[in-house]
Design a protein around this motif. Structure first.
Motif, short mmCIF file in Angstrom:
data_model
loop_
_atom_site.label_atom_id
_atom_site.label_comp_id
_atom_site.label_asym_id
_atom_site.label_seq_id
_atom_site.Cartn_x
_atom_site.Cartn_y
_atom_site.Cartn_z
N GLU A 76 0.82 -1.20 0.00
CA GLU A 76 0.00 0.00 0.00
C GLU A 76 0.87 1.26 0.00
OE1 GLU A 76 -3.71 -2.01 2.52
OE2 GLU A 76 -2.52 -0.40 3.42
N LEU A 119 -2.52 4.23 7.79
CA LEU A 119 -1.43 3.26 7.70
C LEU A 119 -1.89 1.89 8.17
CD1 LEU A 119 1.52 5.39 9.14
CD2 LEU A 119 0.76 5.19 6.77
N THR A 120 -1.36 0.85 7.53
CA THR A 120 -1.62 -0.52 7.92
C THR A 120 -0.30 -1.28 7.87
OG1 THR A 120 -1.95 -1.55 5.75
CG2 THR A 120 -3.82 -0.31 6.67
N PRO A 121 -0.27 -2.53 8.31
CA PRO A 121 0.96 -3.32 8.19
C PRO A 121 1.46 -3.48 6.75
CG PRO A 121 -0.52 -4.34 9.77
CD PRO A 121 -1.30 -3.24 9.11
N ARG A 122 0.59 -3.20 5.77
CA ARG A 122 0.99 -3.35 4.37
C ARG A 122 1.46 -2.03 3.75
NH1 ARG A 122 -2.94 -7.56 1.31
NH2 ARG A 122 -1.01 -7.76 0.11
N THR A 123 1.45 -0.96 4.52
CA THR A 123 1.90 0.32 3.98
C THR A 123 3.39 0.26 3.68
OG1 THR A 123 0.22 1.48 5.29
CG2 THR A 123 1.99 2.81 4.33
N HIS A 148 7.04 5.35 11.79
CA HIS A 148 6.66 4.03 11.27
C HIS A 148 7.72 3.44 10.33
CE1 HIS A 148 2.51 4.15 12.86
NE2 HIS A 148 2.66 5.45 12.72
N THR A 327 -11.61 3.33 -0.47
CA THR A 327 -12.04 2.68 0.76
C THR A 327 -12.59 3.66 1.80
OG1 THR A 327 -9.78 2.81 1.61
CG2 THR A 327 -10.42 0.79 0.45
#
Length: 367
Positions: A76, A119-123, A148, A327
Motif C-alpha cells: 500500500e 497506515l496498515t501493516p501493508r503500507t 513508522h 475505501t
C-alpha cells in the motif's frame, strides 16, 4: 492571451536554446550525452542533495522511485486523490494499492493529520503531491513516516523551485524526503520541449538503483542487475532545460509577483483562492481559485478570450480505473473538484492581461 506563455519565454531564450541544441546536434550523442550529467549536477546543487537522476518524464520518475523501493504487489502507498492520474497510476502499474487520504480545503494538499490513521501493516510508502506549486506539510508527513519507518516520495511535478522553511532552515522541493520527483513537461515552472523529469535523493543506494532502472536495469552494458525500464531523458531535452536555468530565478520572482497581484485582487473582492501556508513559497505551477457554478463562470471567461483549466475535475478515487481503491470518503477533495478553476499564470503574463483576467472573472462571478 495564453494560459501559459511559452512563446514569450522562447523568444527571450531563443539564442541560448538554439546554441545548446546545436551543440547536441554537432556531437550527436542524443542518448546520455554530456548534457545529461551537466544538468544532473546543476539540479542536484540547486536542490541541495547529492544525487539527481534525469528520467523520461515526471511519471517515469515516480515509477522508477517506487521500483527502487522494491514496491511489491499488494503493498500500500498512502497518497492523495486530488492529483493528476500519474500519481496513482504508477502505484497500480506495479501491483500496489493506492490508499487515498483526503486533502486540506484551503490548499488542496494531502491532510497530513489524516495520514497516520490510514497506515496498515501493508503500507510501504507515503506519496504526497506538492500541488499547484506549493509543497505539502512535509515536516508533519516526515514525522509520521519516521515513527513508522516509512520512506516518503514527494511528487514535485508542479513545485520545482518552491521552498519550505522550518527550525532547521530553508529547503527546496525535491530535497525534502527520501525521494523527490519532478517533471519538465513544457507547461511546468521549469519545462523542456517534450517529456522529461528528474529524481532527487540523498540516499546513494537508492540513487544507484534509480540509475540502473532507467537503463533497463543495467549496472553495466548488457548486465541486467535488476528489472528496469527505458526511462532516460533525451540529451536534447536536457539541453533545453540547461538553457532555461539561466532565466529561472527571474521567472520564479515574476511568478511570485503575478501570484501576489492575483492574491491582492481576489482577497479584496472576496474570491476564494488556494492558499500558500506560512513558511512556504509557491512557484504557482497553477494559480487556482474556487468558484460556484464553475461551468458557467468558465464559459463566461472563454467567451471573453480568457483561457482557463480545471485541476482537477474528478478525484482519483472516483475515476473508473481507481474507484475500486476508494475505501474511505474524501469529502474535501470531492468538493474542491466541483469548484477549482485555474487562471493564466506564467512569468511573462503582462499586467494588462492579468488585469483583464481579474476583471473578467469578477464580472462573471457577479453574474
Amino acid at each position: 492571451m495564453h494560459f501559459i506563455d511559452l512563446k514569450s519565454q522562447y523568444t527571450a531564450l531563443k539564442t541560448d536554446i538554439h546554441a545548446r541544441m546545436q551543440t547536441v546536434l554537432d556531437h550527436g550523442q542524443y542518448i546520455m550525452g554530456p548534457e545529461v550529467a551537466e544538468l544532473e549536477a546543476a539540479l542536484a546543487a540547486r536542490v541541495g542533495v547529492p544525487h539527481c537522476i534525469t528520467v523520461a518524464s515526471g511519471t517515469e520518475a515516480l515509477l522508477i522511485s517506487l521500483m527502487a523501493l522494491d514496491l511489491q504487489p499488494g503493498d500500500e502507498v498512502v497518497t492523495t486523490p486530488f492529483t493528476f492520474a500519474a500519481t496513482a497510476e504508477v502505484i497500480v502499474l506495479l501491483g500496489g494499492v493506492p490508499v487515498f487520504v483526503d486533502v486540506e480545503a484551503d490548499t488542496g494538499l494531502i491532510d497530513a493529520q489524516q495520514i497516520e490513521a490510514a497506515l496498515t501493516p501493508r503500507t510501504r510508502a507515503i506519496l504526497p503531491v506538492s500541488l499547484y506549486g506549493q509543497v505539502a506539510d512535509m515536516d508533519a508527513i516526515q514525522a509520521v513516516a519516521d515513527r513508522h519507518g516509512l520512506p516518503v516520495i514527494e511528487d514535485a511535478a508542479q513545485s520545482f523551485g518552491a521552498s519550505l522553511r522550518n527550525a532547521h532552515g530553508t529547503r527546496l522541493s525535491g530535497g525534502l524526503s527520501t525521494l523527490g520527483c519532478t517533471s519538465f513537461f513544457p507547461s511546468k515552472p521549469l519545462g523542456c520541449y517534450g517529456d522529461g523529469g528528474a529524481i532527487f535523493t540523498a540516499d546513494a543506494a537508492l540513487a544507484q538503483a534509480c540509475r540502473e532502472i532507467r537503463v533497463h536495469g543495467q549496472s553495466a552494458r548488457y548486465t541486467h542487475t535488476r528489472v528496469g525500464v527505458g526511462g532516460r531523458m533525451d540529451t536534447l531535452q536536457c539541453a533545453v532545460v540547461l538553457a532555461k536555468l539561466g532565466r529561472f530565478d527571474w521567472e520564479l520572482a515574476r511568478r511570485a509577483e503575478v501570484g501576489a497581484r492575483y492574491d491582492a485582487a481576489f482577497d479584496a473582492a472576496g474570491v476564494e483562492r488556494m492558499r500558500t501556508r506560512p513558511g512556504r513559497t509557491s512557484v504557482h505551477g497553477q494559480y487556482t481559485v474556487q468558484v460556484p457554478a464553475r461551468d458557467a463562470v468558465q464559459a463566461a471567461l472563454t467567451a471573453q478570450g480568457v483561457p482557463t483549466a480545471v485541476h482537477y475535475p474528478r478525484p482519483m478515487n472516483q475515476q473508473p480505473a481507481y474507484a475500486r481503491h476508494a475505501t474511505q470518503p474524501t469529502p474535501v477533495a470531492d468538493a474542491l473538484a466541483e469548484r477549482v478553476l485555474s487562471l493564466p499564470m506564467s512569468a511573462d503574463l503582462s499586467e494588462a492581461d492579468q488585469d483583464r483576467v481579474i476583471a473578467t472573472l469578477l464580472k462573471a462571478l457577479r453574474g
